[in-house]
Design an enzyme around this catalytic site. Structure first.
Site, PDB file in Angstrom:
ATOM      1  N   GLU A 152       0.865  -1.189   0.000  1.00  9.85           N
ATOM      2  CA  GLU A 152       0.000   0.000   0.000  1.00  9.85           C
ATOM      3  C   GLU A 152       0.898   1.234   0.000  1.00  9.85           C
ATOM      4  O   GLU A 152       1.275   1.732   1.059  1.00  9.85           O
ATOM      5  CB  GLU A 152      -0.926  -0.005   1.220  1.00  9.85           C
ATOM      6  CG  GLU A 152      -1.858  -1.216   1.237  1.00  9.85           C
ATOM      7  CD  GLU A 152      -2.472  -1.488   2.607  1.00  9.85           C
ATOM      8  OE1 GLU A 152      -3.439  -2.251   2.667  1.00  9.85           O
ATOM      9  OE2 GLU A 152      -1.959  -0.952   3.623  1.00  9.85           O
ATOM     10  N   ASP A 164      -0.447  -0.347  10.843  1.00  7.15           N
ATOM     11  CA  ASP A 164      -0.188  -1.626  11.493  1.00  7.15           C
ATOM     12  C   ASP A 164       1.180  -2.194  11.143  1.00  7.15           C
ATOM     13  O   ASP A 164       1.576  -3.222  11.685  1.00  7.15           O
ATOM     14  CB  ASP A 164      -1.285  -2.638  11.121  1.00  7.15           C
ATOM     15  CG  ASP A 164      -2.175  -2.975  12.307  1.00  7.15           C
ATOM     16  OD1 ASP A 164      -2.143  -2.215  13.301  1.00  7.15           O
ATOM     17  OD2 ASP A 164      -2.890  -3.987  12.260  1.00  7.15           O
ATOM     18  N   LYS A 212      -7.271  -6.364  11.256  1.00  5.91           N
ATOM     19  CA  LYS A 212      -7.878  -5.040  11.083  1.00  5.91           C
ATOM     20  C   LYS A 212      -8.856  -4.730  12.209  1.00  5.91           C
ATOM     21  O   LYS A 212      -8.958  -3.579  12.653  1.00  5.91           O
ATOM     22  CB  LYS A 212      -8.599  -4.957   9.736  1.00  5.91           C
ATOM     23  CG  LYS A 212      -9.206  -3.593   9.451  1.00  5.91           C
ATOM     24  CD  LYS A 212      -9.917  -3.576   8.111  1.00  5.91           C
ATOM     25  CE  LYS A 212     -10.596  -2.221   7.871  1.00  5.91           C
ATOM     26  NZ  LYS A 212     -11.311  -2.167   6.565  1.00  5.91           N
ATOM     27  N   ASP A 265     -11.131   2.463   3.844  1.00  5.00           N
ATOM     28  CA  ASP A 265      -9.903   1.769   3.470  1.00  5.00           C
ATOM     29  C   ASP A 265      -8.904   2.766   2.906  1.00  5.00           C
ATOM     30  O   ASP A 265      -9.292   3.794   2.314  1.00  5.00           O
ATOM     31  CB  ASP A 265     -10.188   0.689   2.424  1.00  5.00           C
ATOM     32  CG  ASP A 265     -10.801  -0.558   3.027  1.00  5.00           C
ATOM     33  OD1 ASP A 265     -10.782  -0.692   4.268  1.00  5.00           O
ATOM     34  OD2 ASP A 265     -11.323  -1.401   2.267  1.00  5.00           O
ATOM     35  N   ASP A 320     -16.333  -7.245   9.705  1.00  5.32           N
ATOM     36  CA  ASP A 320     -17.339  -6.227   9.418  1.00  5.32           C
ATOM     37  C   ASP A 320     -18.748  -6.819   9.343  1.00  5.32           C
ATOM     38  O   ASP A 320     -19.700  -6.240   9.878  1.00  5.32           O
ATOM     39  CB  ASP A 320     -16.996  -5.499   8.112  1.00  5.32           C
ATOM     40  CG  ASP A 320     -16.566  -6.452   6.999  1.00  5.32           C
ATOM     41  OD1 ASP A 320     -16.630  -7.680   7.208  1.00  5.32           O
ATOM     42  OD2 ASP A 320     -16.168  -5.972   5.928  1.00  5.32           O
TER      43      ASP A 320
END
Length: 558
Positions: free
Chosen positions: A117, A146, A287, A311, A451
């Site tokens: 990312e 993280d 997460k 996100d 979620d």
């Protein structure tokens, strides 16, 4: 005379609504078509049962079992197709009623690996979230790293400096989208000479910032002169690993500091970097664990009543998205019942004819609207506005009343350093031991689809949710475009939701008595994705094998 006054009062009450709900057209025609499909399924099954052949009996019965499953699964899908609805917000009424007296919002962004990312991509998302058409003093953006990477902290530090130019530029020209990466990739040069000069200047600043960030990522190092400019870099004075490090909380921009202003003197949103503590001997819950830590850390810094979860690759594509959400939460008739407002996932890199179906058109345009016709959509992990109290475990009661001023009140005389130290104590590995975090409080642990479980629990506590899909998408991101990435993503989803079905959170068990049977069926559509693959595989292989061996598995003539 009473009839006239009653009609006037009804019209006045309708005008006070901050959102409208309408049924999707064509339902009668669809229901007629569904009845014919159901009859067709019944006829196929009757034929299978009454015409079992002497040769190839096992294969024939296997076809019967597969068709029974497909019939059952088709019935499940009807739970979200019979009464879909649409929502429309009235932001003009919101502005007339509340002006700028709106609730504070905490925005959570999670990232984990600067290689997978890229920090420059994450910063474009952060900048788009800082640039909402919303009072900046009421916005608080949190980045959870993280991977505990100094590269992400450096990138956030760079983004904070660029925001002083970017936010006034967005306001002055009312640009969309407000992700600099997306905007400069999509927009043409303005014709006005003055606007062109500023456009070129801001674009140059953004490109220079991106090059500095990307250069640091390539070299895996932050220049020493940069480290000396911010106390936060001292946290990396010793060698840290992504799985073994102390908690780090740094307020990069303090929105309450009078000196934290852009180049036009306007206050900037609060910007916070967080890396929760990680130790090899403690499970970190992926997460979900990061989200729960953000809930706690934000409670001592801003404590806003509304939390937006996004996100890191889903930038804000609509600067009014928060105001849209507030139309639901602040509605006088229904607002107190709404736990969260879910927006769809939209991708800017998926073609119209994407062969892998990653555009999720059926999910976004049909199934989420069908959920909304029940008690609201499921929580899909991103693009979602939550009430803080409900994420923290509150059950629905008719007398519930939100404290919208939370987050505006001062928190005593604590300095930023003291607040950071207090926040760090909430981000340790052992904080959650012997507590209800991850169970009754916060995002639920125990599944890769945390979620879905969290949304199911919220619905079972009596709350409703809302699906909001405005004409201009609220969030846009990057979807998988290769077969390998698609399979990896679907594998994760299938494993996560199927583990829910096999756990105590199975919709037909956990939801029994708490939600309607129709909603239990709707949740099970996704919980049964994984086993759905077995009859599909059987139906693809066995008829072909039967054809090669001369075993008829379908009627020879009609």
């Amino acid at each position: 005379m009473p009839l006239v006054s009653n009609s006037i009062s009804l019209r006045e009450m309708e005008m006070e609504r901050l959102f409208a709900t309408e049924k999707v057209g064509g339902r009668a025609l669809y229901k007629l078509q569904a009845v014919t499909v159901f009859l067709g399924i019944c006829l196929v099954l009757c034929y299978r049962v009454t015409h079992i052949p002497a040769a190839g009996t096992a294969a024939w019965l296997g076809m019967l079992a597969a068709e029974l499953w497909f019939g059952f699964y088709w019935i499940l899908t009807q739970s979200v197709r019979w009464r879909p609805i649409r929502r429309h917000t009235f932001k003009d009424r919101l502005a007339a009623r509340y002006g700028e007296r709106l609730p504070c919002v905490d925005i959570f962004v999670c990232t984990a690996d600067p290689r997978l990312e890229p920090p420059s991509l994450v910063m474009a998302t952060v900048l788009s979230l800082m640039a909402y058409n919303y009072p900046p003093e009421k916005l608080n953006v949190y980045l959870s790293d993280d991977g505990c990477s100094i590269l992400n902290f450096y990138a956030l530090w760079e983004a904070a400096s660029f925001a002083k130019h970017w936010l006034p530029f967005c306001r002055r020209y009312n640009i969309e989208p407000r992700s600099p990466a997306a905007y400069f990739a999509q927009s043409d040069k303005p014709y006005d000479p003055q606007a062109l000069e500023e456009w070129s200047f801001v674009k140059g600043l953004y490109e220079e910032m991106t090059e500095r960030i990307d250069s640091s990522v390539r070299s895996d190092n932050v220049p020493e002169e940069i480290k000396a400019n911010h106390k936060g870099f001292s946290e990396w004075s010793t060698r840290l690993s992504s799985k073994d490090h102390q908690p780090i909380v740094q307020v990069v921009i303090d929105g309450k500091d009078r000196n934290a202003v852009d180049n036009e003197g306007n206050v900037l949103p609060t910007l916070v970097y967080m890396a929760r503590e990680k130790r090899p001997q403690y499970h970190h819950n992926f997460k979900a664990g990061a989200m729960n830590t953000l809930i706690r850390v934000s409670s001592v810094i801003s404590n806003s009543p509304i939390i937006l979860i996004v996100d890191c690759d889903m930038y804000s594509n609509n600067s009014d998205a928060i105001r849209d959400a507030m139309c639901f939460f602040l509605d006088q008739e229904m607002g107190h019942k709404i736990a969260f407002v879910q927006n769809p996932q939209n991708y800017n890199n998926v073609t119209k004819n994407n062969i892998y179906g990653n555009s999720s058109n059926v999910f976004n345009q049909v199934e989420l609207r069908g959920f909304d016709g029940l008690v609201g959509p499921l929580y899909i992990g991103t693009g979602c506005f939550h009430r803080r109290e409900i994420l923290c475990g509150r059950r629905f009661t008719n007398d519930y009343k939100e404290d919208w001023d939370r987050g505006i009140k001062e928190k005593g005389n604590l300095s930023i350093d003291q607040i950071e130290e207090k926040a760090k104590s909430l981000a340790t590995c052992i904080y959650e031991h012997n507590t209800q975090w991850g169970n009754e409080i916060g995002v639920t642990y125990g599944s890769a689809a945390e979620d879905i479980i969290t949304g199911l629990i919220i619905h079972c506590k009596g709350w409703i949710s809302v699906f909001n899909n405005p004409p201009r998408a609220a969030f846009t991101g990057v979807g998988p475009t290769t077969l390998a990435h698609t399979i990896q993503q679907h594998k994760k989803w299938c494993e996560g939701v199927f583990s829910i079905f096999l756990s105590k959170y199975c919709p037909f068990i956990f939801g029994n008595g708490n939600i309607s049977l129709q909603l239990q069926m709707a949740y099970s559509i996704y919980s049964l994705w994984a086993p759905n693959s077995l009859p599909t595989l059987y139906y693809l292989i066995i008829p072909s094998v039967g054809l090669l061996k001369g075993i008829p598995l379908f009627p020879e003539r009609i």
